[in-house]
Write an enzyme that holds these catalytic residues in place. Structure first.
Site, PDB file in Angstrom:
ATOM      1  N   MET A 220       0.802  -1.227   0.000  1.00 40.10           N
ATOM      2  CA  MET A 220       0.000   0.000   0.000  1.00 40.10           C
ATOM      3  C   MET A 220       0.832   1.272   0.000  1.00 40.10           C
ATOM      4  O   MET A 220       0.402   2.291  -0.529  1.00 40.10           O
ATOM      5  CB  MET A 220      -0.918   0.030   1.227  1.00 40.10           C
ATOM      6  CG  MET A 220      -2.041  -0.975   1.192  1.00 40.10           C
ATOM      7  SD  MET A 220      -3.178  -0.743   2.565  1.00 40.10           S
ATOM      8  CE  MET A 220      -3.838   0.869   2.199  1.00 40.10           C
TER       9      MET A 220
ATOM     10  N   ASP B  82      -0.674  -9.413  12.249  1.00 39.48           N
ATOM     11  CA  ASP B  82       0.325  -9.723  11.213  1.00 39.48           C
ATOM     12  C   ASP B  82       1.735  -9.689  11.791  1.00 39.48           C
ATOM     13  O   ASP B  82       2.664  -9.161  11.181  1.00 39.48           O
ATOM     14  CB  ASP B  82       0.201  -8.755  10.036  1.00 39.48           C
ATOM     15  CG  ASP B  82       0.898  -9.288   8.777  1.00 39.48           C
ATOM     16  OD1 ASP B  82       1.091 -10.519   8.682  1.00 39.48           O
ATOM     17  OD2 ASP B  82       1.251  -8.481   7.898  1.00 39.48           O
TER      18      ASP B  82
END
Length: 324
Positions: free
Chosen positions: A44, A164
């Protein structure tokens, strides 16, 4: 071994309660930051090393990539900055500024962290790199994992689940600093005191039933099957990281699909099972096994409980060393 599976982003959903337009962000002037060189790029955003002319220091500036379009991606990027900024702990990189570039791309500036990732350390140890073996012996790695768990325990106490965690998201500095990075897909409990612009009534939620979010080989079984997750999902991942620090090899091997199947089916998570070391501490075996139990109810309730277990072992080792 660091593919991140991000299936939790819905299609462009309306969000009347959250306006992430440039005029709502604090834009102190892009001329404040002078780009020096690129530090890295993800799915991103891109991170550049910049000189902050206003303060006179080097900072890391993360900018949403121009090709990443849509309101949902923009809101998620801003959410990452705001969640990270509110987690004020030595193990979380502080955020200094949030704004937009002249082209309209959101950015946030944060402390420039120097060091190497735990992933690079483990790869070097697996290949018998002597300089890393001298610096990162087992005791040093266990102390490092202790600081990682401490950081995650703080996040859990604030109602945040990282989702994550992996060696690539852990940065180790030259003087022992340990930072947990990339809070972009963190999940906030409903009872948290943190401000989350994406959980207002009418705003899109970033996790939908059946979605898979995390990294193959590190995510918990419930993440791999798209079930609801809580702090115990992070506990599972911390157990995988602890195992890897003890053995210098991943708990789950093979392709991303192989690692996902291995996660769901389960494997022997005792480091001693992979090591030719009859003196390997049983206490670490027990911690790894409990942290990576297949069902959440069998694991530590959160990172704080796991931290207590690891610290009890480390304190015992220190006392035994003093006696010797």
């Amino acid at each position: 071994q660091t593919e991140t599976i991000e299936g939790d982003l819905p299609s462009e959903a309306p969000s009347p309660d959250v306006d992430a337009s440039p005029r709502q962000l604090s834009d102190l002037g892009w001329e404040r930051y002078e780009a020096r060189r690129e530090l890295g790029e993800g799915g991103m955003g891109k991170v550049d090393l910049c000189h902050d002319h206003q303060i006179g220091r080097e900072v890391a500036v993360k900018v949403l990539l121009p090709e990443v379009r849509g309101r949902t991606a923009r809101e998620r990027f801003i959410r990452e900055a705001r969640v990270q900024a509110q987690l004020e702990h030595p193990g979380v990189v502080p955020v200094y500024d949030l704004g937009v570039t002249p082209s309209g791309q959101p950015y946030f500036a944060m402390k420039r962290v120097k060091g190497i990732t735990l992933q690079r350390i483990l790869v070097g140890l697996a290949s018998k790199t002597k300089s890393l073996e001298d610096r990162f012996h087992r005791r040093a790695l266990l102390s490092m994992v202790e600081r990682v768990i401490e950081t995650v325990a703080y996040a859990h106490s604030r109602g945040v689940v990282h989702r994550d965690l992996k060696p690539a998201n852990i940065m180790v500095g030259d003087y022992g600093e340990v930072n947990v990075l990339d809070w972009g897909i963190a999940k906030l409990r409903t009872d948290t005191d943190l401000t989350d612009p994406t959980t207002d009534e009418g705003a899109p939620q970033y996790t939908v039933p059946g979605s898979v979010v995390g990294t193959a080989g590190y995510m918990s079984p419930e993440q791999a099957t798209g079930d609801e997750v809580d702090a115990r999902a992070d506990v599972f991942t911390l157990g995988v990281i602890l195992f890897e620090c003890c053995t210098h090899q991943p708990l789950h091997k093979g392709s991303a699909g192989d690692r996902m199947r291995s996660t769901v089916n389960g494997v022997d998570a005792r480091p001693s099972a992979r090591l030719d070391d009859p003196e390997f501490p049983t206490e670490i075996d027990v911690i790894c096994e409990r942290a990576t139990a297949p069902t959440p109810d069998e694991r530590y309730a959160d990172a704080g409980e796991m931290l207590e277990a690891l610290r009890a072992y480390l304190e015992g080792e220190r006392n035994a060393e003093l006696r010797r």
